[in-house]
Enzyme design. Structure first.
Site: not given
Ligand SMILES: NC(=O)c1ccc[n+]([C@@H]2O[C@H](COP(=O)([O-])OP(=O)(O)OC[C@H]3O[C@@H](n4cnc5c(N)ncnc54)[C@H](O)[C@@H]3O)[C@@H](O)[C@H]2O)c1
Length: 443
Positions: A217, A348, A352
């Site tokens: 994302i 989690y 959130k």
């Molecule tokens: N994918 C989904 O369905 C979904 C649903 C609800 C919420 N989210 C939220 O959306 C956001 C992005 O999710 P995603 O699916 O792209 O996840 P992802 O795991 O593909 O990407 C997350 C990114 O955050 C980076 N990251 C993690 N810890 C970090 C830190 N301490 N410092 C800097 N960077 C850090 C990771 O290296 C990674 O590149 C997150 O906050 C997640 O909780 C995702």
């Protein structure tokens, strides 16, 4: 990961079979492209009773769609229900939409305009709150990839405050947003830089920092903000440096390898943005799932630290130091798990839900003290590496258990972030927008 079921229902035999079995019928959603930036067809403008806000027609005329009072096949319908103040007045809502709802084009939009319910008039409050149940129900029954939302404009206000919101909701950019209620504030509370000089690149001249931007994302958010003209700083953990640099190179962005939980993270961000930040997107997030009874303290702590505490800390420090410039935008990332709760995700979901608390509390104060808005996106099931790792049965349930019967794409969340970031989104503050296709979870 490819959604094979969506592909199957896109074929004639697949559609026949799944209909016979009474299975969900997801319609392919049309997203924004340079060639097709608008919905295809006219916008039908209806009013239930008399309007209680000024300038609705002018605001709609700037939505990018031709506005009409009558048509056989609208691409969008906007019902101005701001003047509905009694239970009997709800009859006007039925009278306006009942005859036309079937004619809405596939992938169409219905936006109901309401007002913020008054604390002093329980009849008006009941009638306006009734619109929420109406919109959420219509979102569940409308089908064919169409969506329905409620936008509340402060009583006696001007629809101009809703322009950026209407542009977003009445376009392909909001394809995976449905059943949402957006409550606008009086724009004067959050003075911003006003309309963009270049509508095709509204973030020109602004620097946007996106955390967790190497992939998923965050990479999509960085890409959409760059498309909208922002200079982007893409931040991710040093361990993801290669992936981060590839993403940054592709977008013409600057890579900032940095763990957001580092004690000097805010200072390092400030150093990377000497002219200040116009947009700060807290997207980095992790999961460390276990039921509470099996969850060691370190799994609890790491999720709270990355997803919530570092967001609070860096936000406070960057605001205090004036790094986030006046008219700036802070967008954090919640989740429907923070609204509905989820087995194995006490850590989690707590982190959130904490983001939602942060946004609602800080939004009004950040606007008053710094001229900065604070909002959050709450994604539902989005097709990323995170959700590809979910076991098959749960993954399929996550995809189908929403009004659009499919998962969203990272770009759907990114478009919502870009709407918050618009220069004329000054009246959008303290809001949590679910980008979840109207998921049944937490509904
Ligand atoms: N994918 C989904 O369905 C979904 C649903 C609800 C919420 N989210 C939220 O959306 C956001 C992005 O999710 P995603 O699916 O792209 O996840 P992802 O795991 O593909 O990407 C997350 C990114 O955050 C980076 N990251 C993690 N810890 C970090 C830190 N301490 N410092 C800097 N960077 C850090 C990771 O290296 C990674 O590149 C997150 O906050 C997640 O909780 C995702």
């Amino acid at each position: 990961m490819a959604d094979r079921y969506l592909h199957l229902t896109g074929t004639a035999p697949g559609r026949f079979l799944t209909r016979r079995l009474g299975l969900p019928q997801p319609a392919p959603l049309r997203r924004w492209t340079l060639e097709t930036p608008h919905l295809e067809g006219p916008l039908l403008h209806l009013t239930a009773g008399a309007s209680a806000v000024t300038g609705v027609a002018e605001a709609l005329s700037r939505s990018g769609l031709p506005v009409v009072g009558n048509t056989d096949r609208p691409a969008a319908i906007v019902l101005d229900a701001t003047g509905v103040t009694t239970a009997a007045g709800l009859g006007d809502v039925h009278a306006a939409l009942h005859p036309v709802v079937r004619s809405l084009a596939p992938g169409g939009r219905i936006v109901v305009l309401g007002t913020v319910p008054s604390p002093d008039d329980h009849h008006q409050a009941a009638a306006q709150q009734a619109l929420e149940g109406f919109v959420r129900s219509l979102g569940k029954e409308i089908g064919r990839g169409s969506t329905v939302q409620l936008v509340r404009i402060p009583g006696g206000g001007a629809a101009q405050a809703a322009e950026s919101t209407l542009r977003f909701l009445l376009s392909p950019r909001s394809a995976y947003v449905s059943g949402q209620v957006i409550e606008l504030t009086t724009a004067t509370a959050t003075p911003g830089p006003g309309p963009a000089a270049d509508p095709a690149a509204p973030l020109t001249g602004r620097t946007a920092l996106v955390t967790g931007a190497a992939r998923g994302i965050g990479a999509a958010v960085a890409s959409v903000l760059a498309r909208d003209g922002a200079r982007v700083i893409a931040l991710d953990v040093p361990g993801s440096r290669e992936e981060l640099e590839r993403t940054a190179d592709r977008l013409g962005a600057t890579a900032l390898p940095l763990d957001i939980t580092a004690p000097d993270a805010a200072d390092r961000i400030a150093a990377a943005a000497p002219d200040g930040l116009g947009v700060l997107v807290h997207n980095a997030g992790i999961t460390r799932d276990r039921r509470l009874a099996n969850m060691p303290a370190d799994r609890w702590a790491s999720v709270i630290e990355v997803n919530l505490d570092s967001v609070l800390r860096t936000t406070d420090e960057l605001l205090k130091a004036g790094v986030i410039t006046r008219g700036g935008r802070i967008v954090a990332t919640a989740s429907i798990a923070g609204i509905a709760g989820n087995t194995g995700q006490t850590n989690y979901a707590a982190s959130k839900a904490g983001i939602i608390g942060l946004v609602r509390s800080l939004g009004p104060r950040a606007a008053a003290d710094h001229g900065v808005t604070v909002n959050a996106v709450a994604p539902g099931f989005i097709e990323t590496k995170m959700t590809a790792a979910v076991p098959l049965f749960i993954r399929e349930a996550g995809r189908r258990m929403n009004s659009l019967s499919q998962g969203g794409l990272p770009v759907d969340v990114a478009e919502a972030v870009a709407w918050f970031a618009q220069p004329d989104s000054t009246a959008v503050n303290g809001q949590v927008l679910r980008v979840c296709g109207q998921s049944l979870l937490g509904a």
